[in-house]
Design a protein around this motif. Structure first.
Motif, PDB file in Angstrom:
ATOM      1  N   TYR A 260      -8.372  50.757  92.470  1.00 25.21           N
ATOM      2  CA  TYR A 260      -9.372  50.616  91.425  1.00 25.21           C
ATOM      3  C   TYR A 260      -8.787  51.075  90.090  1.00 25.21           C
ATOM      4  O   TYR A 260      -7.779  51.781  90.040  1.00 25.21           O
ATOM      5  CB  TYR A 260     -10.602  51.473  91.742  1.00 25.21           C
ATOM      6  CG  TYR A 260     -11.382  51.015  92.946  1.00 25.21           C
ATOM      7  CD1 TYR A 260     -12.584  50.330  92.797  1.00 25.21           C
ATOM      8  CD2 TYR A 260     -10.925  51.269  94.237  1.00 25.21           C
ATOM      9  CE1 TYR A 260     -13.309  49.905  93.900  1.00 25.21           C
ATOM     10  CE2 TYR A 260     -11.643  50.847  95.345  1.00 25.21           C
ATOM     11  CZ  TYR A 260     -12.830  50.167  95.173  1.00 25.21           C
ATOM     12  OH  TYR A 260     -13.537  49.745  96.259  1.00 25.21           O
TER      13      TYR A 260
ATOM     14  N   SER B 186     -17.499  52.747  84.447  1.00 20.59           N
ATOM     15  CA  SER B 186     -17.519  51.996  85.701  1.00 20.59           C
ATOM     16  C   SER B 186     -16.097  51.678  86.152  1.00 20.59           C
ATOM     17  O   SER B 186     -15.248  51.293  85.347  1.00 20.59           O
ATOM     18  CB  SER B 186     -18.298  50.696  85.523  1.00 20.59           C
ATOM     19  OG  SER B 186     -19.630  50.954  85.167  1.00 20.59           O
ATOM     20  N   SER B 187     -15.852  51.824  87.451  1.00 23.27           N
ATOM     21  CA  SER B 187     -14.547  51.492  88.006  1.00 23.27           C
ATOM     22  C   SER B 187     -14.538  50.051  88.484  1.00 23.27           C
ATOM     23  O   SER B 187     -15.566  49.503  88.886  1.00 23.27           O
ATOM     24  CB  SER B 187     -14.186  52.442  89.149  1.00 23.27           C
ATOM     25  OG  SER B 187     -15.166  52.393  90.171  1.00 23.27           O
ATOM     26  N   THR B 188     -13.342  49.425  88.453  1.00 25.48           N
ATOM     27  CA  THR B 188     -13.169  48.030  88.837  1.00 25.48           C
ATOM     28  C   THR B 188     -12.228  47.930  90.012  1.00 25.48           C
ATOM     29  O   THR B 188     -11.129  48.498  89.981  1.00 25.48           O
ATOM     30  CB  THR B 188     -12.608  47.208  87.662  1.00 25.48           C
ATOM     31  OG1 THR B 188     -13.498  47.301  86.547  1.00 25.48           O
ATOM     32  CG2 THR B 188     -12.439  45.746  88.051  1.00 25.48           C
ATOM     33  N   ASN B 189     -12.622  47.212  91.039  1.00 29.61           N
ATOM     34  CA  ASN B 189     -11.778  46.964  92.208  1.00 29.61           C
ATOM     35  C   ASN B 189     -10.778  45.877  91.855  1.00 29.61           C
ATOM     36  O   ASN B 189     -11.165  44.750  91.534  1.00 29.61           O
ATOM     37  CB  ASN B 189     -12.663  46.534  93.374  1.00 29.61           C
ATOM     38  CG  ASN B 189     -11.894  46.313  94.666  1.00 29.61           C
ATOM     39  OD1 ASN B 189     -10.670  46.196  94.673  1.00 29.61           O
ATOM     40  ND2 ASN B 189     -12.616  46.227  95.768  1.00 29.61           N
TER      41      ASN B 189
END
Length: 290
Positions: free
Chosen positions: A156, A164-167
């Motif tokens: 991530y 917000s975290s992103t995959n």
């Protein structure tokens, strides 16, 4: 660029930060746990011109005695002066702090099942970048994002300021990670593999697999990927540092170039972070997580 730095953890709980010239010679102990109190278990190491930084996991049974440490104030290529300098505690009261990455302003680390955090290089308030009940593993940072792995999951990214975290993919446990300008590279300890994923999530691939005993610490430069192995974990003289040439043309096709050991019979390679001097176009965040 003249020295190699690493950490050692003794079975008694003592920890040491050491360095040696890239050409070999005298090994210098520049810090040990006697100089930073009761904190034990070094679980991450990073170096730049401002200092030597490391994460201390603390006593897992008591929970909140981990810390982020810094050794600075003298040139990092002067071991004699470093050995006489008392480390500074940048943050404490941490839960099993592991992994470490640095940029020009801050130090970043993970606390499994708790959060991804940062603190200014001069200390101060700790910032939580993202949190959750997942086992974070591995950390690296570039000019815009912090990258981290999740045990038995993906890689991530989260903005430097948090949010917000992103995959971005990966599809397997990423225990140690390193980055360059385009990719995140990772090792999977128990799967014995080395892989990479595009920073924008556009593609991923397994570069090497079948490493008996696991692939551990990882680093990259402009042309190659380096990692440590531990065929018989915690047994001396069974590990190695290995190298594979980067595949510069594809983000999904494994390289066809050589895979070979550049240092066999290394001792306890699973407890040593790999630190390389890289060009301005590449950066590396190397975390040591055993």
């Amino acid at each position: 660029g003249n020295y190699v730095y690493w950490s050692e953890n003794a079975s008694t709980g003592s920890g040491y930060i050491k360095m040696v010239s890239v050409g070999g010679g005298t090994v210098y102990t520049i810090a040990n746990s006697n100089t930073w109190g009761y904190y034990n278990g070094i679980r991450g190491l990073a170096v730049d011109s401002s200092g030597v930084y490391w994460a201390v996991s603390g006593n897992n049974s008591s929970g909140t005695d981990g810390a982020i440490m810094k050794l600075s104030g003298v040139p990092v290529d002067n071991p004699a002066l470093l050995a006489l300098t008392a480390p500074t505690i940048l943050a404490n009261g941490l839960i099993n702090a592991k992994g470490i990455a640095i940029d020009n302003n801050d130090v970043y680390w993970i606390e499994p099942y708790t959060a991804v955090k940062k603190v200014n290089k001069n200390g101060g308030s700790v910032t939580i970048l993202t949190s959750g009940s997942v086992e974070y593993s591995g950390i690296a940072v570039d000019a815009t994002n912090v990258y981290f792995g999740v045990w038995n999951g993906n890689i991530y990214k989260v903005p430097l300021g948090g949010g917000s975290s992103t995959n971005i993919g990966g599809g397997m446990s990423s225990d140690f990670i390193a980055i360059d300008s385009n990719y995140v590279y990772y090792t999977n300890v128990w799967g014995g593999s080395v892989g990479k994923v595009s920073k924008d999530g556009a593609g991923s691939g397994i570069l090497y697999s079948g490493e008996y005993g696991g692939s551990w610490g990882i680093a990259v430069d402009e042309t190659a990927i380096y990692w440590t192995t531990c065929p018989t974990c915690y047994a001396p003289s069974t590990g190695a540092v290995k190298k594979i040439t980067k595949d510069l043309n594809s983000d999904t096709t494994p390289p066809t170039a050589d895979i070979f050991s550049i240092n066999s019979n290394a001792t306890y390679t699973n407890s040593t972070s790999v630190i390389l001097t890289l060009s301005a176009s590449d950066s590396s965040g190397v975390s040591q997580m055993c």
